[in-house]
Design a protein around this motif. Structure first.
Motif, PDB file in Angstrom:
ATOM      1  N   LYS A 178       0.830  -1.201   0.000  1.00 62.55           N
ATOM      2  CA  LYS A 178       0.000   0.000   0.000  1.00 62.55           C
ATOM      3  C   LYS A 178       0.863   1.249   0.000  1.00 62.55           C
ATOM      4  CE  LYS A 178      -3.664   2.391   2.550  1.00 62.55           C
ATOM      5  NZ  LYS A 178      -4.539   2.371   3.758  1.00 62.55           N
ATOM      6  N   ARG A 179       1.898   1.257   0.830  1.00 63.31           N
ATOM      7  CA  ARG A 179       2.806   2.404   0.906  1.00 63.31           C
ATOM      8  C   ARG A 179       3.547   2.603  -0.409  1.00 63.31           C
ATOM      9  NH1 ARG A 179       4.867   3.562   5.934  1.00 63.31           N
ATOM     10  NH2 ARG A 179       6.229   5.020   4.840  1.00 63.31           N
ATOM     11  N   LEU A 180       3.960   1.497  -1.026  1.00 57.03           N
ATOM     12  CA  LEU A 180       4.707   1.592  -2.280  1.00 57.03           C
ATOM     13  C   LEU A 180       3.814   2.120  -3.403  1.00 57.03           C
ATOM     14  CD1 LEU A 180       6.812  -1.707  -2.190  1.00 57.03           C
ATOM     15  CD2 LEU A 180       7.479   0.599  -1.478  1.00 57.03           C
ATOM     16  N   GLU A 181       2.569   1.686  -3.419  1.00 60.20           N
ATOM     17  CA  GLU A 181       1.631   2.173  -4.437  1.00 60.20           C
ATOM     18  C   GLU A 181       1.388   3.669  -4.274  1.00 60.20           C
ATOM     19  OE1 GLU A 181      -2.905   1.311  -6.118  1.00 60.20           O
ATOM     20  OE2 GLU A 181      -2.132   0.183  -4.406  1.00 60.20           O
ATOM     21  N   GLU A 182       1.232   4.114  -3.041  1.00 57.74           N
ATOM     22  CA  GLU A 182       1.038   5.537  -2.761  1.00 57.74           C
ATOM     23  C   GLU A 182       2.250   6.343  -3.221  1.00 57.74           C
ATOM     24  OE1 GLU A 182       0.411   5.640   1.423  1.00 57.74           O
ATOM     25  OE2 GLU A 182      -1.705   5.043   1.311  1.00 57.74           O
ATOM     26  N   GLY A 183       3.428   5.829  -2.929  1.00 60.64           N
ATOM     27  CA  GLY A 183       4.655   6.517  -3.300  1.00 60.64           C
ATOM     28  C   GLY A 183       4.829   6.647  -4.803  1.00 60.64           C
ATOM     29  N   ARG A 184       4.523   5.572  -5.528  1.00 60.14           N
ATOM     30  CA  ARG A 184       4.631   5.613  -6.997  1.00 60.14           C
ATOM     31  C   ARG A 184       3.690   6.666  -7.583  1.00 60.14           C
ATOM     32  NH1 ARG A 184       5.034  -0.078  -6.335  1.00 60.14           N
ATOM     33  NH2 ARG A 184       2.793  -0.310  -6.694  1.00 60.14           N
ATOM     34  N   LYS A 185       2.478   6.740  -7.043  1.00 64.33           N
ATOM     35  CA  LYS A 185       1.503   7.717  -7.531  1.00 64.33           C
ATOM     36  C   LYS A 185       1.951   9.145  -7.244  1.00 64.33           C
ATOM     37  CE  LYS A 185      -2.608   4.770  -7.173  1.00 64.33           C
ATOM     38  NZ  LYS A 185      -3.899   4.544  -6.459  1.00 64.33           N
ATOM     39  N   GLN A 186       2.543   9.355  -6.069  1.00 62.40           N
ATOM     40  CA  GLN A 186       2.961  10.690  -5.649  1.00 62.40           C
ATOM     41  C   GLN A 186       4.272  11.123  -6.295  1.00 62.40           C
ATOM     42  OE1 GLN A 186       1.193  10.583  -1.052  1.00 62.40           O
ATOM     43  NE2 GLN A 186       3.247   9.857  -1.482  1.00 62.40           N
ATOM     44  N   GLY A 187       5.127  10.134  -6.593  1.00 67.99           N
ATOM     45  CA  GLY A 187       6.450  10.447  -7.120  1.00 67.99           C
ATOM     46  C   GLY A 187       7.491  10.621  -6.034  1.00 67.99           C
ATOM     47  N   TYR A 188       7.116  10.358  -4.786  1.00 70.46           N
ATOM     48  CA  TYR A 188       8.048  10.434  -3.655  1.00 70.46           C
ATOM     49  C   TYR A 188       7.567   9.496  -2.553  1.00 70.46           C
ATOM     50  CZ  TYR A 188       4.496  13.437  -1.530  1.00 70.46           C
ATOM     51  OH  TYR A 188       3.317  13.928  -1.026  1.00 70.46           O
ATOM     52  N   PHE A 189       8.483   9.175  -1.624  1.00 69.24           N
ATOM     53  CA  PHE A 189       8.192   8.220  -0.554  1.00 69.24           C
ATOM     54  C   PHE A 189       8.598   8.826   0.783  1.00 69.24           C
ATOM     55  CE2 PHE A 189       8.708   6.056  -4.495  1.00 69.24           C
ATOM     56  CZ  PHE A 189       7.879   4.946  -4.459  1.00 69.24           C
ATOM     57  N   ILE A 190       7.794   8.583   1.799  1.00 73.43           N
ATOM     58  CA  ILE A 190       8.047   9.157   3.122  1.00 73.43           C
ATOM     59  C   ILE A 190       8.230   8.052   4.155  1.00 73.43           C
ATOM     60  CG2 ILE A 190       7.068  10.515   5.010  1.00 73.43           C
ATOM     61  CD1 ILE A 190       5.640  12.229   2.974  1.00 73.43           C
ATOM     62  N   SER A 191       9.213   8.232   5.009  1.00 67.64           N
ATOM     63  CA  SER A 191       9.395   7.372   6.180  1.00 67.64           C
ATOM     64  C   SER A 191       9.338   8.279   7.406  1.00 67.64           C
ATOM     65  CB  SER A 191      10.753   6.649   6.123  1.00 67.64           C
ATOM     66  OG  SER A 191      10.986   5.947   7.333  1.00 67.64           O
ATOM     67  N   ASP A 192       8.329   8.077   8.225  1.00 68.15           N
ATOM     68  CA  ASP A 192       8.101   8.958   9.377  1.00 68.15           C
ATOM     69  C   ASP A 192       8.173   8.152  10.670  1.00 68.15           C
ATOM     70  OD1 ASP A 192       7.437  11.028  11.024  1.00 68.15           O
ATOM     71  OD2 ASP A 192       5.389  11.286  10.284  1.00 68.15           O
ATOM     72  N   LYS A 193       9.252   8.351  11.420  1.00 68.20           N
ATOM     73  CA  LYS A 193       9.484   7.677  12.700  1.00 68.20           C
ATOM     74  C   LYS A 193       9.684   6.169  12.541  1.00 68.20           C
ATOM     75  CE  LYS A 193       5.699   9.184  14.741  1.00 68.20           C
ATOM     76  NZ  LYS A 193       4.711   9.480  15.814  1.00 68.20           N
ATOM     77  N   GLU A 194       9.967   5.704  11.345  1.00 72.93           N
ATOM     78  CA  GLU A 194      10.037   4.269  11.095  1.00 72.93           C
ATOM     79  C   GLU A 194      11.434   3.677  11.256  1.00 72.93           C
ATOM     80  OE1 GLU A 194       7.677   3.258   7.473  1.00 72.93           O
ATOM     81  OE2 GLU A 194       6.998   5.339   7.690  1.00 72.93           O
ATOM     82  N   MET A 195      12.466   4.522  11.155  1.00 73.33           N
ATOM     83  CA  MET A 195      13.842   4.073  11.382  1.00 73.33           C
ATOM     84  C   MET A 195      14.333   4.585  12.732  1.00 73.33           C
ATOM     85  SD  MET A 195      16.280   2.298  10.090  1.00 73.33           S
ATOM     86  CE  MET A 195      17.831   1.961  10.936  1.00 73.33           C
ATOM     87  N   VAL A 196      14.084   5.866  12.976  1.00 70.57           N
ATOM     88  CA  VAL A 196      14.391   6.508  14.257  1.00 70.57           C
ATOM     89  C   VAL A 196      13.169   7.347  14.620  1.00 70.57           C
ATOM     90  CG1 VAL A 196      15.953   8.040  15.513  1.00 70.57           C
ATOM     91  CG2 VAL A 196      16.840   6.617  13.654  1.00 70.57           C
ATOM     92  N   GLU A 197      12.712   7.274  15.837  1.00 66.15           N
ATOM     93  CA  GLU A 197      11.412   7.854  16.189  1.00 66.15           C
ATOM     94  C   GLU A 197      11.321   9.371  16.051  1.00 66.15           C
ATOM     95  OE1 GLU A 197       9.230   6.604  19.503  1.00 66.15           O
ATOM     96  OE2 GLU A 197       9.534   4.464  19.156  1.00 66.15           O
ATOM     97  N   ASN A 198      12.431  10.074  16.107  1.00 66.60           N
ATOM     98  CA  ASN A 198      12.362  11.531  15.970  1.00 66.60           C
ATOM     99  C   ASN A 198      12.829  12.011  14.596  1.00 66.60           C
ATOM    100  OD1 ASN A 198      15.048  10.865  16.377  1.00 66.60           O
ATOM    101  ND2 ASN A 198      15.517  12.697  17.588  1.00 66.60           N
ATOM    102  N   VAL A 199      12.946  11.077  13.648  1.00 65.16           N
ATOM    103  CA  VAL A 199      13.468  11.419  12.321  1.00 65.16           C
ATOM    104  C   VAL A 199      12.433  11.144  11.229  1.00 65.16           C
ATOM    105  CG1 VAL A 199      15.171  10.742  10.562  1.00 65.16           C
ATOM    106  CG2 VAL A 199      15.886  11.087  12.933  1.00 65.16           C
ATOM    107  N   LEU A 200      12.390  12.047  10.258  1.00 68.78           N
ATOM    108  CA  LEU A 200      11.523  11.916   9.089  1.00 68.78           C
ATOM    109  C   LEU A 200      12.390  11.988   7.843  1.00 68.78           C
ATOM    110  CD1 LEU A 200       8.130  13.707   8.569  1.00 68.78           C
ATOM    111  CD2 LEU A 200       9.828  13.766   6.761  1.00 68.78           C
ATOM    112  N   SER A 201      12.076  11.194   6.819  1.00 68.31           N
ATOM    113  CA  SER A 201      12.857  11.248   5.584  1.00 68.31           C
ATOM    114  C   SER A 201      11.940  11.187   4.365  1.00 68.31           C
ATOM    115  CB  SER A 201      13.887  10.109   5.523  1.00 68.31           C
ATOM    116  OG  SER A 201      13.262   8.846   5.568  1.00 68.31           O
ATOM    117  N   ILE A 202      12.398  11.797   3.280  1.00 68.19           N
ATOM    118  CA  ILE A 202      11.657  11.843   2.025  1.00 68.19           C
ATOM    119  C   ILE A 202      12.589  11.402   0.914  1.00 68.19           C
ATOM    120  CG2 ILE A 202      10.432  13.332   0.396  1.00 68.19           C
ATOM    121  CD1 ILE A 202       9.937  15.203   2.877  1.00 68.19           C
ATOM    122  N   GLY A 203      12.153  10.432   0.105  1.00 64.95           N
ATOM    123  CA  GLY A 203      13.014   9.891  -0.939  1.00 64.95           C
ATOM    124  C   GLY A 203      12.335   9.811  -2.291  1.00 64.95           C
TER     125      GLY A 203
END
Length: 251
Positions: A178-203
């Motif tokens: 589901k996340r991958l499908e959303e990312g493909r549609k948007q053209g970008y991908f977000i990871s929010d608190k998923e690697m480190v709880e106080n960190v957000l990343s956009i790829g």
């Protein structure tokens, strides 16, 4: 005989992979514990790797570290990625505009490996130094790479389940798809608190001349700094991914 040779090769490669920025030097006992093989087997494999220059021994402390043969191979590998030094300017500009650290990464199995990084002035501990491996499903860099694999490939990569770095990490194939499908549609991908709880990343993905994804670019930082300027950062990540992909296609 073939099975023994394959087993020895697998264990030798596993030994090499135990070394990291966090574990630059290891004792033989460390290797035995990490790889879960006998001490005699570990000793034999380490001696073979040492004879070929892949491992070097510090006789003073009786520890082992990666040898010069690894450096030679890593330099060859980096040359395959379209000359990373040519991408330095793109990363520097991305970090300057967003104020956050930027990265270029590639996928290996279900892990993402960081090949290049441009630090911001804040020096936040992002767990994303060059050469670092992270679970791909926990990072924006990794999601941007996983997003262009087939469902069969995703199923194979995660047939043994999901490692969760935080309580917010993706934990199922359904959730991941589901996340991958959303990312493909948007053209970008977000990871929010998923690697480190106080960190957000956009790829976002990087495409080669054949239109295939070969790497990803991302920006990561503290959530409290990233959230207020999300649109700006997303726009810049997408813009930079297009610029690098165009650069690769024209080179």
């Amino acid at each position: 005989m073939t099975r023994t040779k394959n087993s020895s090769l697998t264990n030798a490669l596993r030994i090499l992979k135990t070394f990291s920025v966090d574990d630059i030097e290891l004792t033989l006992d460390d290797i035995v514990e990490k790889i879960a093989i006998s001490k005699s087997t570990a000793c034999r494999l380490v001696q073979t790797l040492e004879s070929e220059g892949f491992i070097t021994q510090n006789t003073r402390y009786n520890t082992y570290a990666l040898g010069s043969s690894i450096l030679s191979l890593s330099n060859t590998l980096l040359e395959q990625f379209y000359s990373l030094k040519d991408m330095t300017g793109f990363l520097k500009n991305l970090t300057q505009v967003t104020g956050e650290s930027s990265h270029i990464a590639v996928l290996q199995g279900n892990e993402v490996i960081y090949l290049k990084k441009e630090d911001n002035e804040h020096r936040v501990q992002l767990r994303s130094h060059i050469g670092r491996r992270n679970p791909a499903h926990c990072t924006a860099s990794g999601l941007a790479l996983l997003g262009f694999l087939s469902e069969a490939e995703i199923e194979m990569l995660y047939k043994d389940g999901f490692h969760q770095e935080t309580a917010y990490s993706i934990s199922s194939i359904t959730q991941l798809n589901k996340r991958l499908e959303e990312g493909r549609k948007q053209g970008y991908f977000i990871s929010d608190k998923e690697m480190v709880e106080n960190v957000l990343s956009i790829g976002a993905p990087l495409f080669n001349k054949d239109g295939e994804v070969f790497a990803s670019i991302s920006v990561a930082g503290l959530r409290q700094r990233m959230r207020p300027q999300m649109k700006k950062i997303i726009d810049q990540v997408i813009k930079t991914s297009i610029e690098i992909s165009d650069f690769i296609k024209q080179s």
